[in-house]
Design an enzyme around this catalytic site. Structure first.
Site, PDB file in Angstrom:
ATOM      1  N   ASN A  10       0.857  -1.180   0.000  1.00 37.74           N
ATOM      2  CA  ASN A  10       0.000   0.000   0.000  1.00 37.74           C
ATOM      3  C   ASN A  10       0.897   1.234   0.000  1.00 37.74           C
ATOM      4  OD1 ASN A  10      -1.582   2.249   0.879  1.00 37.74           O
ATOM      5  ND2 ASN A  10      -3.103   0.847   1.723  1.00 37.74           N
ATOM      6  N   LYS A  13       0.101   3.904   2.577  1.00 35.18           N
ATOM      7  CA  LYS A  13       0.452   3.486   3.932  1.00 35.18           C
ATOM      8  C   LYS A  13       1.965   3.496   4.115  1.00 35.18           C
ATOM      9  CE  LYS A  13      -1.774   0.074   5.890  1.00 35.18           C
ATOM     10  NZ  LYS A  13      -2.223  -1.304   6.275  1.00 35.18           N
ATOM     11  N   ASP A  72      -0.985  -3.872  10.985  1.00 35.70           N
ATOM     12  CA  ASP A  72      -2.325  -4.249  10.557  1.00 35.70           C
ATOM     13  C   ASP A  72      -3.246  -3.256  11.235  1.00 35.70           C
ATOM     14  OD1 ASP A  72      -3.936  -6.041   8.969  1.00 35.70           O
ATOM     15  OD2 ASP A  72      -4.834  -6.699  10.843  1.00 35.70           O
TER      16      ASP A  72
END
Length: 204
Positions: A10, A13, A72
Site C-alpha cells: 500500500n 500506507k 495491521d
C-alpha cells in the site's frame, strides 16, 4: 545506514509510515515491498490486528534478512460490534476498493444518529528482527463517523472519520496534522525506541 523493510504494498500506507519515521529522526533506509524483489506473501489468517501484523513482519524479516516492520490496521465501529475490524480492507469483498468499502459502510450506517456512530481506528505494529526477536505495539484514534464523506487526503475510511477534538475528517487534515493524532502515528512513535535500540545493536 541500516535498512528497515516496511512490509506493505500500500503506497499511501508505506509513505505515511516512512514520513513519520523520518520526522522522528530515525537514521535508517526505509524500503517498501515494491522496492524489493517479490516473494510469496502469507495470508492474513489471524483474528487480531496484532496477529496479522506479526505474520507480515515475520515473513518480510525471514525472506529479506532485514529488520521488518508491519502493521495491521482498521476501523472498529461500536454500532457494528467492532467491525469491520481486521477485515477493514476487504469489507465489501476480497477485491474491494477504498470506495467500495466506504460506500458499504455508509449504507450500513444510514439512518443512524451522530451519537451512535462512535468508532476508533486501530493500528497494531510489529517489529521482527532476522534473529527472531519480536515486538508489538498498538495505537488507537477515537472519533465518530459522518455520513457525508469529505476531503481528498488520506485513504480508506478517512473521508468519513472525524477524530475526537477535530471538526474536519481525517481526509481534510494535512499529512502532518493527521500524523500527530493518528493511530499509525502513535504506533510508530511507540515503536521507535525499540527500533532505535535494535538498529544500534545491529550497527555494533
Amino acid at each position: 545506514m541500516r535498512t528497515v523493510v516496511v512490509a506493505t504494498h500500500n503506497h499511501k500506507k508505506s509513505t505515511e509510515l516512512q514520513r513519520v519515521i523520518a520526522a522522528e529522526g530515525l537514521q535508517a533506509e526505509v524500503l517498501g515491498l515494491d522496492e524489493l524483489p517479490a516473494y510469496p506473501e502469507p495470508a492474513e489468517t489471524e483474528t487480531s490486528f496484532e496477529g496479522n501484523a506479526l505474520i507480515k513482519a515475520r515473513a518480510a524479516a525471514g525472506i529479506t534478512g532485514y529488520l521488518a516492520v508491519a502493521d495491521d490496521s482498521g476501523l472498529a465501529v461500536d454500532l457494528l460490534n467492532g467491525m469491520p475490524g481486521v477485515r477493514s480492507a476487504r469489507w465489501s469483498g476480497p477485491d474491494a476498493s477504498d470506495a467500495d468499502n466506504l460506500n458499504l459502510l455508509l449504507r450500513q450506517l444510514a439512518d443512524t444518529d451522530e451519537e451512535q456512530r462512535t468508532a476508533r481506528f486501530v493500528c497494531a505494529m510489529a517489529l521482527v528482527a532476522p534473529d527472531g526477536r519480536e515486538w508489538v505495539v498498538r495505537g488507537e484514534m477515537l472519533g465518530r463517523l459522518v455520513l457525508q464523506p469529505r476531503g481528498s487526503n488520506g485513504f480508506g475510511y478517512d473521508p468519513m472519520f472525524v477524530a475526537n477534538g477535530q471538526s474536519r475528517t481525517n481526509a481534510e487534515l494535512t499529512p502532518a496534522e493527521k500524523d500527530a493524532i493518528s493511530h499509525r502515528g502513535k504506533a510508530v512513535r511507540s515503536m521507535l525506541p525499540l527500533l532505535r535500540e535494535v538498529l544500534r545493536e545491529t550497527a555494533g
